[in-house]
Design a protein around this motif. Structure first.
Motif: not given
Length: 485
Positions: A31-32, A35-36, A39, A51, A54, A58
């Motif tokens: 997830f991290l 996200f990094a 975004f 989105y 991401f 993910f």
């Protein structure tokens, strides 16, 4: 004794807690990172495309780490698409139908096509048609080692065209174990009969749309440009046969038999051999009318699939023949329906939904801009991604690998040549089936390895050869077809 049990119980509990911790860590890291990467940098992308990036990253992290089951990742993908893409700016108060598009893959014609394949597999297993067919062929190929290998590869290959390779490999195990009683303990040929099943099960699925999930995902992504059922066979069957024949030769060379003749005709009378009790069990009696109905429905369905250009009945409509026929005659009941591999179907649905989002938000076009196509030919593109998907698929599900890579492949291919898009996607998809170097690469590998008759290094040797010659064979054949037609 009591202390020993307590100690074992503590070890099991400790292992369970460690596995749970790994799940949380892998989930959190995936997830991290996603996200990094999605975004934090500034991309020339619309918000919905960011989105989608991401969601793609993910999902890729979860599929690679196997933090959660592969099918669960597909469900998560759809949920994230609905929340992040279906409601702009998270405005749930304003009526919107945008989210419904990400549920459309649940009703995709491909799902019914794959469902038909699973129901056919269940019917064949329940009426023992698969075992009967396999033993008939093996009975008539004779006792010479090279003929035995040819028969094993051949029947496994054909069954895997219409039945999942996992089910086919498991079924063939019931035949392989009794055969061992007729082979000397010192004979290296024992390994060859197991590896023959591995080759047939992994490569047979290449030949049809329903043979393996990546094929269905490719057809879904290509949409109107996808080949027909018989068209796919024309593109996939010849290279699959060529690679299979080469591997047959390799297996016989690596594990030659020191027996010139092996008499195993007794196996035609049995279904299962219990290795612990060393006893045979008789085949359960199946009413002859059920076998006849199964053979009739199988034959009619396959003939209708193959003759599509003549009668023009859509492939999915033909799929209703086994779905309705086997349930109507009571050959398939409610318990059989519940035992179908719904996880695989959900995995395919998730891949189709992810591909839809990547295309709808324009993320695929952005990926295409990241790759310089100056001087990049279609052939070079096919070679790069075909070998890349072989490497990736050795460490993760080839279905998951196809879910991630095919939307990107098609976007890049279109920028080079729209005419050759189908060839590129099919070539990369077929190459995913050549990933068989590790025990965990494919379910048939794991099933055969569980027999403890084949070592990990045996898979590595055979898989390395397959990975090298497979993509070249596929690309060469598809390029010839593209030139001719």
């Amino acid at each position: 004794m009591l202390d020993t049990r307590r100690h074992i119980s503590k070890l099991i509990d400790h292992a369970y807690h460690l596995s749970q911790k790994f799940v949380f860590i892998a989930f959190g890291v995936s997830f991290l990172l996603a996200f990094a990467l999605a975004f934090i940098p500034t991309y020339s992308l619309k918000q919905d495309a960011v989105y989608t990036l991401f969601i793609l990253l993910f999902a890729a992290g979860l599929w690679v780490s196997e933090a959660i089951p592969a099918f669960a990742v597909s469900l998560l993908i759809i949920a994230l698409e609905i929340v992040l893409l279906g409601f702009p700016n998270f405005d749930f108060a304003t009526p919107s139908d945008n989210w419904k598009v990400y549920l459309q893959p649940w009703s995709s014609p491909l799902i019914f096509l794959f469902l038909a394949g699973f129901i056919m597999a269940a019917a064949a297993s329940k009426t023992k048609l698969d075992i009967w067919l396999a033993k008939k062929i093996l009975f008539y190929v004779g006792g010479k080692p090279h003929n035995i290998i040819t028969g094993l590869i051949g029947i496994t290959f054909v069954l895997s065209m219409f039945i999942s390779n996992t089910a086919t490999a498991a079924m063939m195990m019931t035949i392989l174990i009794p055969m061992l009683t007729h082979i000397k303990e010192s004979n290296p040929f024992k390994k060859s009969i197991f590896l023959a099943v591995v080759v047939g099960a992994n490569l047979g699925g290449m030949a049809t749309i329903i043979g393996t999930p990546p094929n269905a995902i490719a057809v879904g992504i290509l949409g109107q440009d996808a080949p027909s059922f018989i068209g796919w066979i024309g593109m996939a069957l010849p290279p699959a046969l060529v690679v299979t024949l080469i591997l047959r030769f390799v297996i016989l060379k690596l594990y030659p038999s020191n027996q010139s003749f092996i008499d195993f005709k007794i196996i035609k009378e049995v279904e299962h051999f219990d290795d612990s009790t060393k006893k045979f069990s008789k085949i359960p009696t199946v009413p002859s009318w059920k076998k006849n109905v199964t053979i009739t429905i199988f034959t009619l369905t396959i003939l209708m699939w193959l003759s599509g250009p003549l009668h023009h009945v859509p492939t999915t409509v033909v799929s209703l023949i086994p779905i309705i026929g086997f349930t109507l005659f009571g050959i398939i009941d409610a318990d059989d329906i519940s035992s179908i591999r719904w996880d695989v179907i959900i995995l395919i649905i998730g891949g189709l939904s992810l591909g839809l989002a990547v295309s709808k938000t324009g993320l695929d076009l952005w990926f295409a801009t990241l790759v310089s196509t100056d001087g990049l030919s279609i052939l070079l593109l096919m070679f790069i991604f075909s070998y890349l998907i072989v490497v990736i698929s050795n460490f993760m599900s080839n279905t998951a690998a196809a879910n991630i890579m095919l939307p990107i492949v098609i976007a890049i291919a279109i920028t080079i040549s729209e005419h050759s898009t189908q060839m590129v996607v099919v070539g990369v998809t077929l190459s995913a089936s050549f990933a068989m170097s590790l025990v965990v690469s494919t379910p048939p590998n794991a099933i055969i390895h569980a027999s403890k008759k084949v070592d990990s290094k045996d898979f590595l040797i055979l898989g390395a050869i397959t990975a090298l010659i497979g993509p070249v064979t596929v690309i060469g054949w598809l390029y010839c077809i593209d030139i001719i037609f």
